[in-house]
Design an enzyme around this catalytic site. Structure first.
Site, PDB file in Angstrom:
ATOM      1  N   THR A 173      85.246   8.502 -10.658  1.00 33.13           N
ATOM      2  CA  THR A 173      85.185   7.160 -11.247  1.00 33.13           C
ATOM      3  C   THR A 173      84.169   7.042 -12.388  1.00 33.13           C
ATOM      4  OG1 THR A 173      83.611   6.474  -9.548  1.00 33.13           O
ATOM      5  CG2 THR A 173      85.940   6.016  -9.127  1.00 33.13           C
ATOM      6  N   ASP A 174      83.192   7.970 -12.437  1.00 30.83           N
ATOM      7  CA  ASP A 174      82.115   7.800 -13.422  1.00 30.83           C
ATOM      8  C   ASP A 174      82.620   7.794 -14.862  1.00 30.83           C
ATOM      9  OD1 ASP A 174      80.316   7.685 -11.325  1.00 30.83           O
ATOM     10  OD2 ASP A 174      79.548   9.711 -11.592  1.00 30.83           O
ATOM     11  N   SER A 220      83.413  13.904 -12.185  1.00 25.67           N
ATOM     12  CA  SER A 220      83.811  13.409 -13.504  1.00 25.67           C
ATOM     13  C   SER A 220      82.687  13.407 -14.546  1.00 25.67           C
ATOM     14  CB  SER A 220      84.527  12.066 -13.408  1.00 25.67           C
ATOM     15  OG  SER A 220      83.644  11.003 -13.230  1.00 25.67           O
ATOM     16  N   THR A 232      85.082  11.866  -6.472  1.00 23.81           N
ATOM     17  CA  THR A 232      84.790  11.546  -5.069  1.00 23.81           C
ATOM     18  C   THR A 232      86.056  11.515  -4.232  1.00 23.81           C
ATOM     19  OG1 THR A 232      82.803  10.354  -5.671  1.00 23.81           O
ATOM     20  CG2 THR A 232      83.779   9.751  -3.574  1.00 23.81           C
TER      21      THR A 232
END
Ligand SMILES: NC(=O)C[C@H](N)C(=O)O
Length: 328
Positions: A91-92, A60, A22
């Protein structure tokens, strides 16, 4: 005339590696949602010499252990000529890449991963501050020797314990026992505090990263659906088990009959796996059947450790020793 004045200290050198997420995303022109497009610019670090690289640009969830290996190789290449490395990442799966790097990298300079929860066209875009924080942490004299770090929302996390705890909040990262440090700014001056000293850790050098390790998730009433198929195709299994590492009774004979390593993590969000219960499927019976407790690693980090140890050619017994002694 020669001068005896001390030459000015050279500008710190930062390697900035973009991988997508993101923090690099915007709404796609076709109107079908956010996609990684433009890596973020690093704001406000005039005195720093920055080298940028973008080995790939992925959301990710598309990251694989092979990408993690590629990233590790690039960091090894850049580390000797830089004072710190920052990696931007979705971030995932950020905690998985951070932990894989933690296990495989023994570079001397700090490596700091960051990301954002909001994209560049949102009013609460958190990319620039996270990136600036990450750069300050990567170049700070107290950061070396701690393994790869994750910096989000001013909190500094250890790769072993950090985990994503919220799907949308800006402070999306946490994990037991919490941050190992904190960065804030007083005006433009960064103020950084660590709450613990650096400590030694083991690193691994797998010959490959393509061992197949699958994760099974336990639930009330599981009678082993999917276990046999997973055990047949995989090189090792991780089970996100219940509480301190317990399973329904039906799983005990299945684990007893499995030669491949079976690691027991917990689906509970904090705390170690401990073989304390002696009923069928209780942790003590699983360990007696050959299962390996994951210590305090969550299932997806235990999977990466197992995959890396298998890629290094370790036997089941050697793998058990690494988990038992917390050699990570
Ligand atoms: N905030 C984020 O970066 C989430 C995004 N889906 C990713 O992991 O790439």
């Amino acid at each position: 005339m020669p001068s005896d004045a001390t030459p000015p200290a050279r500008a710190p050198r930062l390697a900035l590696i973009h991988t997508g997420g993101t923090i690099a995303s915007r709404p796609s022109p076709d109107g079908r949602g956010l996609t990684p497009q433009t890596p973020p610019a690093l704001p406000g670090l005039e005195q720093v010499q920055v080298t940028e690289a973008q080995p790939f640009s992925l959301p990710s969830p598309h990251m694989t252990p092979a990408h993690m290996g590629q990233l590790a190789a690039l960091i090894r290449e850049l580390a000797p000529t830089h004072d710190g490395v920052v990696v931007t990442h979705g971030t995932d799966t950020l905690e998985e890449t951070a932990f894989a790097l933690h296990l495989m990298l023994d570079v001397k300079v700090p490596v700091v991963l960051t990301g954002s929860m909001r994209h560049a066209e949102e009013i609460s875009w958190d990319g620039p501050a996270n990136l600036l924080d990450a750069a300050h942490v990567a170049l700070h004299p107290h950061s070396p020797g701690r393994g790869p770090l994750v910096v989000i929302g001013g909190d500094i996390f250890d790769a072993r314990t950090v985990t994503k705890i919220h799907t949308t909040a800006v402070d999306a990262f946490g994990g037991y026992p919490g941050p190992i440090g904190r960065i804030d700014r007083e005006g433009h001056t960064p103020r950084l505090h660590y709450f613990a000293m650096p400590e030694p850790r083991a690193t691994y050098h797998p010959a490959h990263l393509h061992a197949r390790v699958e994760i099974l998730y336990a639930y009330a009433g599981w009678t082993g659906e999917g276990y046999a198929e997973a055990a047949n195709r995989a090189d090792g299994l991780v089970i996100a088990a219940l509480g301190t590492g317990n399973l329904p009774a039906e799983l005990l004979p299945l684990i007893q009959g499995t030669e491949k390593p079976v690691v027991i993590a917990t689906r509970t969000h904090a705390g170690p796996v401990l073989p304390v219960y002696g009923y069928a499927g209780g942790g003590a019976t699983l360990v007696e059947a050959g299962a390996i407790p994951a210590s305090f690693l969550n299932a997806h980090k235990a999977r990466l450790l197992l995959l890396i140890l298998l890629g290094q050619g370790l036997t089941r017994e050697q793998i058990q020793t690494v988990f038992d002694r917390d050699e990570f």
